[in-house]
Write a protein that holds these residues in place. Structure first.
Motif, PDB file in Angstrom:
ATOM      1  N   GLY A  45       2.268  -9.594  -6.538  1.00 11.30           N
ATOM      2  CA  GLY A  45       1.283  -9.509  -5.472  1.00 11.30           C
ATOM      3  C   GLY A  45       0.234  -8.451  -5.743  1.00 11.30           C
ATOM      4  N   VAL A  46      -0.375  -7.962  -4.664  1.00  8.77           N
ATOM      5  CA  VAL A  46      -1.388  -6.912  -4.753  1.00  8.77           C
ATOM      6  C   VAL A  46      -0.745  -5.584  -4.390  1.00  8.77           C
ATOM      7  N   PHE A  47      -0.805  -4.631  -5.312  1.00  2.70           N
ATOM      8  CA  PHE A  47      -0.216  -3.314  -5.119  1.00  2.70           C
ATOM      9  C   PHE A  47      -1.315  -2.263  -5.245  1.00  2.70           C
ATOM     10  N   ILE A  48      -1.445  -1.426  -4.210  1.00  6.86           N
ATOM     11  CA  ILE A  48      -2.508  -0.420  -4.193  1.00  6.86           C
ATOM     12  C   ILE A  48      -1.911   0.951  -3.913  1.00  6.86           C
ATOM     13  N   CYS A  49      -2.198   1.892  -4.783  1.00  6.13           N
ATOM     14  CA  CYS A  49      -1.797   3.282  -4.590  1.00  6.13           C
ATOM     15  C   CYS A  49      -3.024   4.117  -4.241  1.00  6.13           C
ATOM     16  N   VAL A  50      -2.825   5.112  -3.387  1.00  9.61           N
ATOM     17  CA  VAL A  50      -3.896   6.028  -3.010  1.00  9.61           C
ATOM     18  C   VAL A  50      -3.421   7.451  -3.259  1.00  9.61           C
ATOM     19  N   THR A  51      -4.276   8.262  -3.873  1.00  9.90           N
ATOM     20  CA  THR A  51      -3.907   9.642  -4.160  1.00  9.90           C
ATOM     21  C   THR A  51      -5.135  10.550  -4.112  1.00  9.90           C
ATOM     22  N   ASN A  52      -4.891  11.794  -3.745  1.00 14.29           N
ATOM     23  CA  ASN A  52      -5.936  12.819  -3.814  1.00 14.29           C
ATOM     24  C   ASN A  52      -5.797  13.665  -5.076  1.00 14.29           C
ATOM     25  N   LEU A  53      -4.713  13.437  -5.843  1.00 19.21           N
ATOM     26  CA  LEU A  53      -4.412  14.275  -7.011  1.00 19.21           C
ATOM     27  C   LEU A  53      -4.227  13.388  -8.242  1.00 19.21           C
TER      28      LEU A  53
ATOM     29  N   PHE B  79       0.847  -1.191   0.000  1.00 25.58           N
ATOM     30  CA  PHE B  79       0.000   0.000   0.000  1.00 25.58           C
ATOM     31  C   PHE B  79       0.882   1.240   0.000  1.00 25.58           C
ATOM     32  N   LEU B  80       0.785   2.042  -1.068  1.00 29.42           N
ATOM     33  CA  LEU B  80       1.542   3.284  -1.184  1.00 29.42           C
ATOM     34  C   LEU B  80       0.590   4.472  -1.090  1.00 29.42           C
ATOM     35  N   ASP B  81       0.699   5.213  -0.001  1.00 29.32           N
ATOM     36  CA  ASP B  81      -0.131   6.406   0.206  1.00 29.32           C
ATOM     37  C   ASP B  81       0.611   7.628  -0.326  1.00 29.32           C
ATOM     38  N   GLU B  82      -0.153   8.694  -0.605  1.00 29.69           N
ATOM     39  CA  GLU B  82       0.417   9.943  -1.152  1.00 29.69           C
ATOM     40  C   GLU B  82       1.177   9.651  -2.448  1.00 29.69           C
ATOM     41  N   ALA B  83       0.624   8.759  -3.250  1.00 25.40           N
ATOM     42  CA  ALA B  83       1.337   8.273  -4.437  1.00 25.40           C
ATOM     43  C   ALA B  83       1.649   9.374  -5.434  1.00 25.40           C
ATOM     44  N   ASP B  84       0.870  10.455  -5.431  1.00 29.48           N
ATOM     45  CA  ASP B  84       1.099  11.529  -6.402  1.00 29.48           C
ATOM     46  C   ASP B  84       2.474  12.160  -6.253  1.00 29.48           C
ATOM     47  N   SER B  85       3.061  12.109  -5.054  1.00 31.65           N
ATOM     48  CA  SER B  85       4.393  12.683  -4.835  1.00 31.65           C
ATOM     49  C   SER B  85       5.473  11.908  -5.572  1.00 31.65           C
ATOM     50  N   LEU B  86       5.198  10.645  -5.868  1.00 30.33           N
ATOM     51  CA  LEU B  86       6.187   9.804  -6.552  1.00 30.33           C
ATOM     52  C   LEU B  86       5.865   9.555  -8.013  1.00 30.33           C
ATOM     53  N   LEU B  87       4.601   9.701  -8.382  1.00 33.41           N
ATOM     54  CA  LEU B  87       4.162   9.271  -9.707  1.00 33.41           C
ATOM     55  C   LEU B  87       3.713  10.414 -10.598  1.00 33.41           C
ATOM     56  N   ARG B  88       4.256  11.598 -10.353  1.00 38.00           N
ATOM     57  CA  ARG B  88       3.881  12.735 -11.195  1.00 38.00           C
ATOM     58  C   ARG B  88       4.328  12.506 -12.633  1.00 38.00           C
ATOM     59  N   SER B  89       3.591  13.106 -13.548  1.00 39.52           N
ATOM     60  CA  SER B  89       3.877  12.944 -14.972  1.00 39.52           C
ATOM     61  C   SER B  89       5.316  13.339 -15.295  1.00 39.52           C
ATOM     62  N   ARG B  90       6.005  12.486 -16.036  1.00 42.58           N
ATOM     63  CA  ARG B  90       7.388  12.768 -16.422  1.00 42.58           C
ATOM     64  C   ARG B  90       7.469  13.920 -17.411  1.00 42.58           C
ATOM     65  N   GLU B  91       6.380  14.230 -18.068  1.00 43.66           N
ATOM     66  CA  GLU B  91       6.373  15.369 -18.990  1.00 43.66           C
ATOM     67  C   GLU B  91       6.574  16.689 -18.255  1.00 43.66           C
ATOM     68  N   ASP B  92       6.189  16.726 -16.981  1.00 42.91           N
ATOM     69  CA  ASP B  92       6.327  17.945 -16.188  1.00 42.91           C
ATOM     70  C   ASP B  92       7.588  17.954 -15.340  1.00 42.91           C
ATOM     71  N   ALA B  93       8.403  16.904 -15.479  1.00 45.28           N
ATOM     72  CA  ALA B  93       9.606  16.797 -14.650  1.00 45.28           C
ATOM     73  C   ALA B  93      10.615  17.885 -15.002  1.00 45.28           C
ATOM     74  N   GLN B  94      11.229  18.442 -13.981  1.00 47.93           N
ATOM     75  CA  GLN B  94      12.253  19.470 -14.165  1.00 47.93           C
ATOM     76  C   GLN B  94      13.647  18.946 -13.840  1.00 47.93           C
ATOM     77  N   ARG B  95      13.725  17.783 -13.211  1.00 45.85           N
ATOM     78  CA  ARG B  95      15.004  17.199 -12.830  1.00 45.85           C
ATOM     79  C   ARG B  95      15.033  15.738 -13.266  1.00 45.85           C
ATOM     80  N   SER B  96      16.221  15.244 -13.574  1.00 50.90           N
ATOM     81  CA  SER B  96      16.359  13.885 -14.103  1.00 50.90           C
ATOM     82  C   SER B  96      15.910  12.836 -13.101  1.00 50.90           C
ATOM     83  N   TRP B  97      16.149  13.094 -11.784  1.00 46.27           N
ATOM     84  CA  TRP B  97      15.781  12.085 -10.795  1.00 46.27           C
ATOM     85  C   TRP B  97      14.266  11.935 -10.664  1.00 46.27           C
ATOM     86  N   GLU B  98      13.506  12.963 -11.063  1.00 44.26           N
ATOM     87  CA  GLU B  98      12.055  12.837 -11.040  1.00 44.26           C
ATOM     88  C   GLU B  98      11.587  11.810 -12.069  1.00 44.26           C
TER      89      GLU B  98
END
Length: 220
Positions: free
Chosen positions: A107-115, A72-91
């Motif tokens: 297995g079972v992988f669940i992400c939760v996001t508000n964005l 279970f990955l919460d606040e997933a938007d902080s890690l999975l933002r669109s690469r088109e909007d990335a400003q740094r290579s590590w993003e």
């Protein structure tokens, strides 16, 4: 739920406003599948050193795989933002790492996001199900109000209370939980009108925080 139990694997992205029950649903899935739950937040994975975030992501999947746990990955938007909007290579590389791990995870992988709208399209394609959690409908508000404020007594839900509930657009299960905690801390049993007043205040506070304007809701 039946599909997850049958196959033992799958990927879900749960999205919607806070308080709509996304995290509770993840916990319910783990209980129903009788699996342990490995829960992570983006804050636990993000690292200031280049390359370390990717290592944390890989370790997270490895931990879940070894323990046969639901991941279970919460606040997933902080890690999975669109690469088109990335400003740094590590993003870009951290999204790439997560995509690679998702492909390999059995297995079972669940992400939760508000964005939801800002997530990378390639990541979204990897999720078998994208499930939106919405605020309560009018019928759901009435059902939950009868359960939590009226001790399940249908006859006590007056026309006036129904009209007040109908005006509380945006009401969530989380708002009911907050009012229940207020009653517990204050050692009080709220009247139906008092319970509804506090629900109204929760909704109005959230609207104010978002800069919302418009018609007053709840008691006036």
């Amino acid at each position: 739920m039946a599909a997850l139990q049958h196959h033992g694997q799958g990927s879900l992205c749960l999205y919607g406003p806070p308080g709509t029950g996304k995290t509770s649903f993840v916990q319910h899935i783990a209980e129903q599948m009788q699996r342990p739950l490995v829960a992570k937040t983006a804050g636990q994975l993000l690292d200031k050193y280049v390359g370390e975030t990717e290592k944390h992501i890989a370790a997270m999947f490895q931990e879940a795989q070894q323990s046969q746990a639901i991941l279970f990955l919460d606040e997933a938007d902080s890690l999975l933002r669109s690469r088109e909007d990335a400003q740094r290579s590590w993003e870009v590389t951290q999204v790439n790492e997560l995509l690679k791990q998702m492909e390999q995870f059995a297995g079972v992988f669940i992400c939760v996001t508000n964005l939801f709208s800002g997530l990378d399209p390639a990541v979204l394609r990897r999720f078998v199900f994208k499930i939106e959690f919405q605020a309560l409908s009018v019928a759901q508000r009435e059902t939950l109000f009868m359960q939590e404020a009226l001790q399940g007594k249908t006859g006590r839900l007056s026309l006036d209370l129904k009209q007040q509930l109908a005006r509380l657009d945006g009401l969530t299960p989380g708002d009911f939980a907050v009012v229940k905690r207020q009653a517990y801390l204050l050692r009080k049993t709220f009247s139906a009108e008092g319970f509804l007043q506090r629900l109204s205040e929760e909704v109005k506070t959230r609207r104010s925080q978002r800069g919302g304007h418009g018609q007053t809701i709840g008691f006036v």
